[in-house]
Design a protein around this motif. Structure first.
Motif, mmCIF file in Angstrom:
data_model
loop_
_atom_site.group_PDB
_atom_site.id
_atom_site.type_symbol
_atom_site.label_atom_id
_atom_site.label_comp_id
_atom_site.label_asym_id
_atom_site.label_seq_id
_atom_site.Cartn_x
_atom_site.Cartn_y
_atom_site.Cartn_z
ATOM 1 N N SER A 179 -8.278 40.857 -87.569
ATOM 2 C CA SER A 179 -7.711 40.965 -86.228
ATOM 3 C C SER A 179 -6.785 42.157 -86.059
ATOM 4 C CB SER A 179 -6.942 39.685 -85.878
ATOM 5 O OG SER A 179 -5.960 39.421 -86.865
ATOM 6 N N SER A 180 -6.274 42.713 -87.163
ATOM 7 C CA SER A 180 -5.328 43.832 -87.057
ATOM 8 C C SER A 180 -6.014 45.151 -87.400
ATOM 9 C CB SER A 180 -4.144 43.605 -88.005
ATOM 10 O OG SER A 180 -4.550 43.732 -89.348
ATOM 11 N N PRO A 181 -5.536 46.278 -86.835
ATOM 12 C CA PRO A 181 -6.107 47.601 -87.148
ATOM 13 C C PRO A 181 -5.988 47.961 -88.624
ATOM 14 C CG PRO A 181 -4.693 47.709 -85.206
ATOM 15 C CD PRO A 181 -4.495 46.351 -85.794
ATOM 16 N N ILE A 182 -4.918 47.486 -89.284
ATOM 17 C CA ILE A 182 -4.721 47.787 -90.714
ATOM 18 C C ILE A 182 -5.851 47.170 -91.530
ATOM 19 C CG2 ILE A 182 -3.211 47.426 -92.710
ATOM 20 C CD1 ILE A 182 -0.853 47.424 -90.774
ATOM 21 N N GLN A 183 -6.205 45.925 -91.206
ATOM 22 C CA GLN A 183 -7.302 45.266 -91.912
ATOM 23 C C GLN A 183 -8.623 46.011 -91.724
ATOM 24 O OE1 GLN A 183 -6.313 41.163 -90.338
ATOM 25 N NE2 GLN A 183 -7.440 40.631 -92.175
ATOM 26 N N THR A 184 -8.890 46.405 -90.493
ATOM 27 C CA THR A 184 -10.136 47.119 -90.187
ATOM 28 C C THR A 184 -10.207 48.435 -90.950
ATOM 29 O OG1 THR A 184 -10.110 46.141 -87.980
ATOM 30 C CG2 THR A 184 -11.582 48.016 -88.327
ATOM 31 N N LEU A 185 -9.096 49.169 -90.953
ATOM 32 C CA LEU A 185 -9.045 50.452 -91.674
ATOM 33 C C LEU A 185 -9.234 50.236 -93.166
ATOM 34 C CD1 LEU A 185 -8.512 53.516 -91.641
ATOM 35 C CD2 LEU A 185 -6.060 53.005 -91.846
ATOM 36 N N PHE A 186 -8.560 49.223 -93.713
ATOM 37 C CA PHE A 186 -8.682 48.936 -95.149
ATOM 38 C C PHE A 186 -10.131 48.602 -95.509
ATOM 39 C CE2 PHE A 186 -8.874 45.833 -98.595
ATOM 40 C CZ PHE A 186 -8.213 46.509 -99.607
ATOM 41 N N LYS A 187 -10.766 47.799 -94.651
ATOM 42 C CA LYS A 187 -12.144 47.387 -94.924
ATOM 43 C C LYS A 187 -13.097 48.583 -94.896
ATOM 44 C CE LYS A 187 -15.418 43.774 -93.816
ATOM 45 N NZ LYS A 187 -15.716 42.608 -92.993
ATOM 46 N N VAL A 188 -12.916 49.465 -93.928
ATOM 47 C CA VAL A 188 -13.767 50.659 -93.831
ATOM 48 C C VAL A 188 -13.599 51.537 -95.070
ATOM 49 C CG1 VAL A 188 -14.109 52.814 -92.569
ATOM 50 C CG2 VAL A 188 -13.862 50.686 -91.312
ATOM 51 N N VAL A 189 -12.342 51.743 -95.489
ATOM 52 C CA VAL A 189 -12.058 52.575 -96.673
ATOM 53 C C VAL A 189 -12.649 51.945 -97.928
ATOM 54 C CG1 VAL A 189 -10.225 53.456 -98.168
ATOM 55 C CG2 VAL A 189 -9.988 53.621 -95.686
ATOM 56 N N MET A 190 -12.461 50.641 -98.100
ATOM 57 C CA MET A 190 -12.964 49.956 -99.290
ATOM 58 C C MET A 190 -14.491 49.977 -99.351
ATOM 59 S SD MET A 190 -10.694 48.947 -101.396
ATOM 60 C CE MET A 190 -11.640 47.805 -102.382
ATOM 61 N N ASN A 191 -15.134 49.739 -98.209
ATOM 62 C CA ASN A 191 -16.606 49.804 -98.174
ATOM 63 C C ASN A 191 -17.097 51.203 -98.528
ATOM 64 O OD1 ASN A 191 -17.374 47.156 -97.544
ATOM 65 N ND2 ASN A 191 -16.930 47.450 -95.378
ATOM 66 N N GLY A 192 -16.411 52.215 -97.994
ATOM 67 C CA GLY A 192 -16.770 53.601 -98.307
ATOM 68 C C GLY A 192 -16.642 53.895 -99.788
ATOM 69 N N LEU A 193 -15.542 53.413 -100.406
ATOM 70 C CA LEU A 193 -15.330 53.629 -101.841
ATOM 71 C C LEU A 193 -16.380 52.900 -102.672
ATOM 72 C CD1 LEU A 193 -11.425 53.358 -102.106
ATOM 73 C CD2 LEU A 193 -12.820 55.403 -102.429
ATOM 74 N N PHE A 194 -16.693 51.651 -102.292
ATOM 75 C CA PHE A 194 -17.698 50.870 -103.010
ATOM 76 C C PHE A 194 -19.026 51.614 -103.057
ATOM 77 C CE2 PHE A 194 -16.976 46.427 -104.333
ATOM 78 C CZ PHE A 194 -15.618 46.332 -104.089
ATOM 79 N N PHE A 195 -19.497 52.018 -101.893
ATOM 80 C CA PHE A 195 -20.819 52.637 -101.815
ATOM 81 C C PHE A 195 -20.813 54.049 -102.392
ATOM 82 C CE2 PHE A 195 -21.519 49.080 -99.049
ATOM 83 C CZ PHE A 195 -22.864 48.800 -99.198
ATOM 84 N N ALA A 196 -19.702 54.768 -102.256
ATOM 85 C CA ALA A 196 -19.605 56.107 -102.859
ATOM 86 C C ALA A 196 -19.641 56.006 -104.379
ATOM 87 C CB ALA A 196 -18.318 56.798 -102.393
ATOM 88 N N LEU A 197 -18.933 55.030 -104.935
ATOM 89 C CA LEU A 197 -18.917 54.824 -106.387
ATOM 90 C C LEU A 197 -20.313 54.497 -106.904
ATOM 91 C CD1 LEU A 197 -17.318 54.463 -109.046
ATOM 92 C CD2 LEU A 197 -16.972 52.069 -108.397
#
Length: 314
Positions: A179-197
């Motif tokens: 529900s918060s922008p911080i959560q959304t940003l964290f999720k986008v960054v983490m997904n990007g790192l997962f798939f980049a790795l």
């Protein structure tokens, strides 16, 4: 005024027909997927020689993970279609498992690529954790890593003031936890790192095995097979990454087609969540000659064709 507006009954009827059509598309599709996966799992359980290979054990784990992810996805879809509301305390475990299994898929692909790398470069002196009897250590590690993102979602979760986690019924969607922008940003960054790795791991193993094919003069067949397997894992990763094309496809559909938002969401869900999840294990499993031959014997129509041939051969 009544003539200038669409009768409420027609709107409700159209919406109900739309829901029925969507459910009738998803449920048979899921049943076909489940039948294919159970057939492969039955083949693995019936032939113990598959469990002497770390590669097949990891593939079995991928089948179980994808089946669980698909099942949770369909259950959540049916809840949304039926407008079923229940408290966050019951919704959160479903969303947790759905996110964890989604994160687990690319990690399994990375592990399978590394397993091929280890098999080629350390055929006689494999690290202990990559041996069939110890591969559970790798599997457990993948599960722990894949649970990081949903755990953080729970930690950062801040429900609205009028929502009680234990009693207020809500529609079970990821928006409830994010529900918060911080959560959304964290999720986008983490997904990007997962798939980049995972992309880096697959690219690394591909390049190393490719270089090895130029050096080795013996057993080049097995090295080439490993190379093709790693390429296939790269394709599976692309299928998994299709889930992140939602914003792009939504924008393109809105520009070119006059669809309702709920129809666009269903199109994206079917094409970029269900379809890739369906194709990924099937492409990998049916490509394997040993597994394919055993699966054919398990299918009644194929068994009828194989039996006479075997009889004449004997």
């Amino acid at each position: 005024m009544q003539n200038l507006t669409e009768p409420p009954g027609n709107t409700t009827s159209t919406k109900n027909v739309s829901i029925i059509v969507k459910v009738c598309v998803v449920i048979p599709f899921f049943c076909v997927f489940l039948y294919c996966i159970l057939l492969m799992l039955h083949t693995f359980i019936s032939h113990r020689q598959f469990f002497d290979s770390s590669r097949y054990i990891l593939f079995t784990y991928m089948l179980v993970n994808d089946t669980l992810q698909m099942l949770l996805s369909v259950v959540l879809f049916l809840f949304v279609m039926g407008n079923v509301n229940f408290p966050i305390v019951f919704c959160a475990p479903l969303l947790f498992l759905s996110t964890a299994t989604f994160q687990n898929s690319p990690l399994i692909l990375a592990a399978m690529s590394l397993e091929r790398y280890v098999a080629i470069f350390y055929p006689l002196h494999r690290p202990v954790s990559w041996r069939p009897e110890r591969i559970w250590v790798i599997i457990l590690s993948l599960w722990i890593v894949s649970c990081i993102l949903p755990m953080v979602d729970f930690i950062l979760m801040r429900p609205k003031a009028d929502v009680d986690v234990l009693s207020t019924p809500v529609l079970c969607k990821m928006a409830v936890l994010n529900s918060s922008p911080i959560q959304t940003l964290f999720k986008v960054v983490m997904n990007g790192l997962f798939f980049a790795l995972v992309a880096v791991v697959i690219l690394f193993t591909y390049i190393r095995i490719l270089l090895e094919t130029h050096k080795m003069r013996q057993d080049r067949v097995s090295v080439n097979k490993a190379l093709h397997t790693v390429v296939l894992h790269g394709f599976q990763l692309l299928l998994s990454m299709m889930a992140f094309t939602f914003p792009i496809t939504e924008s393109l559909i809105v520009l070119h087609v006059n669809w309702l938002q709920e129809h666009i969401s269903f199109f994206n869900y079917f094409c970029f969540i269900l379809l890739p999840r369906f194709l990924s294990p099937l492409i990998y499993g049916l490509r394997d000659e040993s597994l394919r031959s055993h699966v054919k014997r398990a299918v009644p129509c194929c068994r009828a064709r194989i039996s006479p041939h075997k009889a004449t051969k004997n």
